[in-house]
Design a protein around this motif. Structure first.
Motif, PDB file in Angstrom:
ATOM      1  N   PRO A  21       0.833  -1.210   0.000  1.00 48.02           N
ATOM      2  CA  PRO A  21       0.000   0.000   0.000  1.00 48.02           C
ATOM      3  C   PRO A  21       0.861   1.250   0.000  1.00 48.02           C
ATOM      4  O   PRO A  21       2.004   1.242   0.478  1.00 48.02           O
ATOM      5  CB  PRO A  21      -0.803  -0.128   1.307  1.00 48.02           C
ATOM      6  CG  PRO A  21      -0.023  -1.080   2.163  1.00 48.02           C
ATOM      7  CD  PRO A  21       0.688  -2.005   1.224  1.00 48.02           C
ATOM      8  N   ALA A  22       0.337   2.325  -0.566  1.00 52.84           N
ATOM      9  CA  ALA A  22       1.070   3.591  -0.581  1.00 52.84           C
ATOM     10  C   ALA A  22       1.403   4.007   0.849  1.00 52.84           C
ATOM     11  O   ALA A  22       0.576   3.904   1.743  1.00 52.84           O
ATOM     12  CB  ALA A  22       0.226   4.660  -1.270  1.00 52.84           C
ATOM     13  N   GLY A  23       2.634   4.463   1.033  1.00 55.58           N
ATOM     14  CA  GLY A  23       3.052   4.910   2.358  1.00 55.58           C
ATOM     15  C   GLY A  23       3.395   3.791   3.315  1.00 55.58           C
ATOM     16  O   GLY A  23       3.493   4.023   4.533  1.00 55.58           O
ATOM     17  N   ALA A  24       3.585   2.581   2.808  1.00 55.36           N
ATOM     18  CA  ALA A  24       3.948   1.450   3.690  1.00 55.36           C
ATOM     19  C   ALA A  24       5.247   1.772   4.419  1.00 55.36           C
ATOM     20  O   ALA A  24       6.186   2.320   3.843  1.00 55.36           O
ATOM     21  CB  ALA A  24       4.108   0.173   2.870  1.00 55.36           C
ATOM     22  N   THR A  25       5.308   1.407   5.683  1.00 55.31           N
ATOM     23  CA  THR A  25       6.483   1.731   6.506  1.00 55.31           C
ATOM     24  C   THR A  25       7.149   0.505   7.095  1.00 55.31           C
ATOM     25  O   THR A  25       8.014   0.614   7.957  1.00 55.31           O
ATOM     26  CB  THR A  25       6.087   2.676   7.659  1.00 55.31           C
ATOM     27  OG1 THR A  25       5.066   2.044   8.440  1.00 55.31           O
ATOM     28  CG2 THR A  25       5.596   4.003   7.115  1.00 55.31           C
ATOM     29  N   GLY A  26       6.743  -0.666   6.632  1.00 54.36           N
ATOM     30  CA  GLY A  26       7.331  -1.882   7.186  1.00 54.36           C
ATOM     31  C   GLY A  26       7.031  -3.069   6.295  1.00 54.36           C
ATOM     32  O   GLY A  26       6.431  -2.936   5.218  1.00 54.36           O
TER      33      GLY A  26
END
Length: 397
Positions: A282-287
């Motif tokens: 997903p857009a903006g995934a952080t992990g």
């Protein structure tokens, strides 16, 4: 380095003469040094044949004594420092032991020169001691540079070989047992081991590299390299390197993570699944995101043309005349919440802060517009897949 030696006073004639006398006894000096260095050499005696060891020592003493005596140094002798450094690196001799042995050259040369100097000339010898010391240090520095350069070259070659075998394993898709066996050996993988793969898009490659370094520092057996447009990390799991610990190291890396696979032959499959998961982050995934959480997105992405047709077939009725954007948004939100929850209408109503009858009415309206009933398992599966594509449409609700 050591260019300042040229600006210092030259050795006195008597010191030059003593150095020449030592050259005449170079075989004696070599034998003495071999005895002195024996305790240091014990760490690598089995790696360097005696004849080779003696020959290199003789060349080193000739280099040192000719330098102090200001004599021409033959080309084959002048290269001894580089030859020894490169050769010992390839033989796996520890650098510290190698340098300790080389520095003992000063002790032997100085002792030989002192033994050949009259008391009356001792002051001249002491005044020229720096020439002996500098000659030894130049030799030691040459060994160290050649050793370190060779180690770097060997490391690059070894890594190139590992990358080649990993690529061959992927190209073969684990079908050829010989390729699987040889790739496993080159990569240091247990043929029957358990593996986890992670894939990150190129912009996030630096983060994956940091995670790789941390895992390697923790003792993990792994391989990390570019595959197509992604950076891929394959980690062998074990008692101390678990799925949990790997995911912890990947904590801030937006990446797709494969299921655990067993055997080197299954690694190409794990790489495919990890990269497929990375493509639908997903857009903006952080992990990290595991495949188990992404199957619908992966399927929708891998069959994009047909998925678009599916979405239109299943959800196209929401654009029926008389249906407002607000109503469509309301219906889609209700369906998404229901599919993401337990499947209970009561739970869905609670999550949406509305009455269960309201949820039922929305389901009925959705069924009326689309012909699909979210309460039927088969329809629910199609709706869930269609929503993955519908949400990516330009201007989609």
């Amino acid at each position: 380095m050591h260019d300042h030696l040229q600006t210092l006073p030259a050795p006195t004639p008597r010191v030059v003469q003593v150095a020449k006398e030592c050259l005449d006894d170079i075989d004696l000096l070599t034998g003495e040094w071999i005895d002195v260095v024996r305790p240091v050499r014990s760490a690598y005696a089995d790696r360097v044949p005696d004849e080779e060891f003696r020959g290199a020592a003789r060349d080193a003493f000739e280099l040192l004594l000719r330098t102090v005596a200001q004599l021409r140094v033959p080309e084959d002798v002048a290269s001894v420092s580089e030859r020894v450094g490169e050769r010992r690196a390839r033989q796996g001799v520890p650098l510290e032991s190698l340098l300790d042995a080389a520095r003992l050259d000063f002790r032997v040369v100085w002792g030989a020169m002192v033994g050949r100097t009259d008391p009356a000339d001792m002051a001249q010898l002491v005044a020229s001691a720096y020439h002996v010391w500098e000659a030894v240090e130049r030799h030691v520095t040459g060994i160290m540079r050649a050793y370190q350069r060779t180690v770097l070259e060997m490391g690059r070659r070894a890594e190139d070989e590992r990358r080649m075998w990993f690529s061959r394993l992927l190209d073969d898709a684990g079908r050829n047992p010989t390729v699987v066996r040889d790739a496993g050996l080159a990569l240091g993988f247990d043929g029957a081991g358990r593996f986890l793969c992670a894939a990150a898009a190129a912009p996030d490659g630096a983060r994956l590299l940091r995670a790789t370094a941390a895992l390697r520092g923790a003792g993990a057996v792994l391989q990390q390299q570019p595959v197509a447009s992604d950076e891929v990390l394959t980690v062998q799991l074990g008692p101390r390197v678990t799925v949990r610990s790997v995911l912890a190291h990947l904590g801030e890396v937006p990446c797709g993570v494969s299921p655990v696979v067993t055997g080197v032959a299954a690694v190409p499959r794990a790489v495919r699944l990890a990269t497929a998961t990375a493509r639908v982050l997903p857009a903006g995934a952080t992990g990290p995101r595991r495949l188990e959480e992404s199957w619908l997105d992966v399927v929708a992405h891998r069959t994009e043309e047909l998925s678009a047709e599916l979405a239109e077939d299943v959800l196209g009725g929401l654009r029926a005349e008389g249906t407002t954007e607000a109503e469509t948004a309301r219906l889609l939100e209700t369906v998404r919440v229901h599919l993401a929850g337990s499947g209970s209408i009561v739970d869905t109503a609670t999550a949406l802060y509305c009455h269960r009858n309201t949820v039922q009415q929305r389901f009925s309206r959705f069924h009326e517009l689309t012909g699909r009933d979210v309460r039927r398992p088969e329809d629910a599966a199609l709706i869930a897949l269609a929503l993955r594509v519908w949400g990516r449409r330009p201007g989609a609700v």
